[in-house]
Design a protein around this motif. Structure first.
Motif, mmCIF file in Angstrom:
data_model
loop_
_atom_site.group_PDB
_atom_site.id
_atom_site.type_symbol
_atom_site.label_atom_id
_atom_site.label_comp_id
_atom_site.label_asym_id
_atom_site.label_seq_id
_atom_site.Cartn_x
_atom_site.Cartn_y
_atom_site.Cartn_z
ATOM 1 N N VAL A 1 0.867 -1.174 0.000
ATOM 2 C CA VAL A 1 0.000 0.000 0.000
ATOM 3 C C VAL A 1 0.904 1.224 0.000
ATOM 4 C CG1 VAL A 1 -1.778 1.312 1.225
ATOM 5 C CG2 VAL A 1 -1.819 -1.189 1.297
ATOM 6 N N MET A 2 0.577 2.198 -0.836
ATOM 7 C CA MET A 2 1.329 3.441 -0.845
ATOM 8 C C MET A 2 0.947 4.279 0.379
ATOM 9 S SD MET A 2 3.379 3.594 -3.459
ATOM 10 C CE MET A 2 3.745 5.342 -3.498
ATOM 11 N N LEU A 3 1.836 5.159 0.781
ATOM 12 C CA LEU A 3 1.580 6.053 1.904
ATOM 13 C C LEU A 3 0.302 6.851 1.661
ATOM 14 C CD1 LEU A 3 2.607 7.507 4.527
ATOM 15 C CD2 LEU A 3 3.701 9.157 2.976
ATOM 16 N N ARG A 4 -0.535 6.918 2.717
ATOM 17 C CA ARG A 4 -1.777 7.700 2.648
ATOM 18 C C ARG A 4 -1.726 8.773 3.734
ATOM 19 N NH1 ARG A 4 -6.160 3.096 3.368
ATOM 20 N NH2 ARG A 4 -7.481 4.920 3.599
ATOM 21 N N LEU A 5 -2.118 9.993 3.384
ATOM 22 C CA LEU A 5 -2.051 11.109 4.332
ATOM 23 C C LEU A 5 -3.395 11.823 4.470
ATOM 24 C CD1 LEU A 5 1.368 12.699 3.257
ATOM 25 C CD2 LEU A 5 0.951 11.110 5.145
ATOM 26 N N PRO A 6 -4.429 11.128 4.924
ATOM 27 C CA PRO A 6 -5.733 11.785 5.084
ATOM 28 C C PRO A 6 -5.764 12.718 6.294
ATOM 29 C CG PRO A 6 -5.827 9.553 5.930
ATOM 30 C CD PRO A 6 -4.470 9.713 5.297
ATOM 31 N N HIS A 7 -6.489 13.812 6.161
ATOM 32 C CA HIS A 7 -6.761 14.739 7.265
ATOM 33 C C HIS A 7 -5.490 15.089 8.051
ATOM 34 C CE1 HIS A 7 -10.941 14.296 6.241
ATOM 35 N NE2 HIS A 7 -10.933 13.002 6.476
ATOM 36 N N GLU A 8 -5.520 14.860 9.368
ATOM 37 C CA GLU A 8 -4.412 15.291 10.222
ATOM 38 C C GLU A 8 -3.143 14.466 10.057
ATOM 39 O OE1 GLU A 8 -8.269 16.186 12.556
ATOM 40 O OE2 GLU A 8 -7.471 14.533 11.358
ATOM 41 N N VAL A 9 -3.214 13.338 9.381
ATOM 42 C CA VAL A 9 -2.014 12.520 9.183
ATOM 43 C C VAL A 9 -0.960 13.315 8.409
ATOM 44 C CG1 VAL A 9 -1.080 10.345 8.315
ATOM 45 C CG2 VAL A 9 -3.416 10.429 9.173
ATOM 46 N N LYS A 10 -1.421 14.176 7.521
ATOM 47 C CA LYS A 10 -0.490 15.012 6.768
ATOM 48 C C LYS A 10 0.413 15.814 7.706
ATOM 49 C CE LYS A 10 -0.381 19.190 3.926
ATOM 50 N NZ LYS A 10 -1.191 20.242 3.253
ATOM 51 N N GLN A 11 -0.179 16.429 8.744
ATOM 52 C CA GLN A 11 0.623 17.238 9.658
ATOM 53 C C GLN A 11 1.502 16.373 10.550
ATOM 54 O OE1 GLN A 11 -1.569 19.982 12.126
ATOM 55 N NE2 GLN A 11 0.247 20.554 13.320
ATOM 56 N N VAL A 12 0.937 15.277 11.071
ATOM 57 C CA VAL A 12 1.710 14.400 11.956
ATOM 58 C C VAL A 12 2.921 13.842 11.209
ATOM 59 C CG1 VAL A 12 1.693 12.265 13.306
ATOM 60 C CG2 VAL A 12 -0.287 13.777 13.371
ATOM 61 N N PHE A 13 2.676 13.302 10.005
ATOM 62 C CA PHE A 13 3.777 12.731 9.234
ATOM 63 C C PHE A 13 4.748 13.816 8.782
ATOM 64 C CE2 PHE A 13 5.695 11.552 5.158
ATOM 65 C CZ PHE A 13 6.350 10.393 5.529
ATOM 66 N N GLY A 14 4.219 14.947 8.350
ATOM 67 C CA GLY A 14 5.077 16.027 7.873
ATOM 68 C C GLY A 14 6.011 16.537 8.958
ATOM 69 N N ASP A 15 5.486 16.730 10.160
ATOM 70 C CA ASP A 15 6.334 17.190 11.265
ATOM 71 C C ASP A 15 7.374 16.134 11.622
ATOM 72 O OD1 ASP A 15 4.454 19.282 11.264
ATOM 73 O OD2 ASP A 15 4.708 19.582 13.414
ATOM 74 N N TRP A 16 6.953 14.871 11.639
ATOM 75 C CA TRP A 16 7.895 13.775 11.916
ATOM 76 C C TRP A 16 8.990 13.740 10.858
ATOM 77 C CZ3 TRP A 16 9.204 9.687 8.778
ATOM 78 C CH2 TRP A 16 10.020 8.697 9.359
ATOM 79 N N LEU A 17 8.604 13.885 9.591
ATOM 80 C CA LEU A 17 9.551 13.821 8.484
ATOM 81 C C LEU A 17 10.592 14.936 8.582
ATOM 82 C CD1 LEU A 17 10.258 12.431 5.786
ATOM 83 C CD2 LEU A 17 8.692 14.036 4.664
#
Length: 356
Positions: free
Chosen positions: A260-276
């Motif tokens: 499965v490719m990475l999915r960034l729905p809703h707040e996951v975008k911010q959580v993953f982005g800050d982690w990245l």
């Protein structure tokens, strides 16, 4: 470094933003009156909830099951990319650190399941266990709700598919092995990377890659069909490991595989982005550029048929690499189809006995 460093040691998320349904937003910062170092670190809290039903239905055309059971809400594994994080917003909690530190257990799950399977109108089809949050996350060691659910499914001869990142699943081989002999169970282990340092950063409280591969080996040795899930594939982070993960999992006994490719729905975008940005600042821009390339230029494309695999040249390349690696290894030549033929409702208290 973030404002939460030290308070969130050993966690995946680096933020604890408000959920999208909250009227106010919140953020931690040092105002000079009280230092952040004086605040208590995030500790895991477990609350109990007693739902009225335990089988969740879905009509998603790109998902292979139409029903699932989640014994827990929230997940202590702390995966920075977890697509289930936004669900915590419905509880008035943050999809960030709250998701992995404020958990909800459903102690009446097995009782509800028994009642739902006993209903005369119920028609059996494979139930996915742990489709939203991991059914074998650390609190399962003490709570044992997942094990109780499996005991009910075994009693009814009901098929179940399990997806997990935890080697704890091997604890229940005594239940799973007899079920496997009837074609009632399949277990998928998600192996995101073979690099223990990367795994520690992305999935801080999940089993190590070695432990997950050992779980595949133990389950396979017991005759339980196993699947390796290379999920999610994160561009420029773990995409180079696809072939190595498949080869290692095949050696351990897995004969089916998925990705499965990475999915960034809703707040996951911010959580993953800050982690990245906190973990890999040197490649953050490249990662997000590739993520957008498979999502039609957006951070996330929720369209059925595209959200799991993405579109575009990069997504096509990933798909072909995966298919060719499986072909070389002889994986996915056939897929175990779980059976509903053995389903039966055990005698219930008060039932009239059948005369022979």
């Amino acid at each position: 470094m973030t404002a939460l460093d030290g308070l969130a040691r050993g966690r995946g998320a680096t933020v604890n933003m408000s959920g999208r349904f909250e009227p106010l937003t919140r953020s931690l910062f040092d105002d000079g009156w009280q230092g952040l170092e004086e605040l208590a670190p995030f500790r895991t809290e477990v609350f109990e909830e007693r739902p009225r039903a335990i089988i969740t239905r879905n009509e998603s055309p790109d998902i292979s099951f139409d029903r699932s059971i989640n014994p827990y809400r929230g997940c202590e594994h702390g995966c920075a990319y977890c697509y289930a994080r936004p669900a915590h917003a419905y509880m008035g909690l943050s999809p960030g650190l709250d998701f992995e530190s404020k958990l909800f257990a459903k102690p009446n799950a097995a009782e509800l399941l028994r009642a739902e399977l006993s209903h005369k109108a119920y028609e059996p089809r494979t139930i996915a266990l742990g489709a939203n949050t991991d059914a074998y996350q650390p609190i399962e060691r003490e709570r044992r709700i997942t094990r109780a659910v499996l005991e009910v499914l075994a009693a009814f001869n009901h098929p179940v598919g399990i997806v997990t990142k935890s080697a704890l699943v091997t604890r229940d081989i005594d239940i799973l092995e007899p079920m496997a002999k009837k074609g009632l169970v399949k277990v998928a282990l998600s192996v995101t990377t073979l690099d223990p340092k990367l795994a520690r950063a992305m999935e801080p409280r999940a089993s190590t890659p070695v432990k997950r591969l050992q779980a595949i080996e133990q389950l396979s040795a017991a005759g339980i069909p196993t699947v390796v899930m290379v999920a999610p594939i994160i561009p420029a982070v773990n995409d180079s490991e696809i072939e190595a993960i498949l080869k290692t999992a095949h050696t351990a006994g897995a004969r089916e595989a998925g990705y499965v490719m990475l999915r960034l729905p809703h707040e996951v975008k911010q959580v993953f982005g800050d982690w990245l940005h906190a973990t890999m600042p040197d490649r953050a821009a490249k990662v997000m550029s590739l993520v957008r390339s498979v999502s039609g230029g957006k951070d996330y494309d929720p369209a059925f048929g595209r959200r799991q695999t993405g579109t575009g040249p990069y997504a096509w390349t990933i798909g072909r690499r995966f298919e060719l690696a499986c072909q070389r290894l002889g994986m996915n030549l056939s897929r175990v189809k779980l059976s509903t033929a053995h389903f039966q409702r055990p005698p219930q208290p008060g039932d009239q006995l059948t005369l022979l």
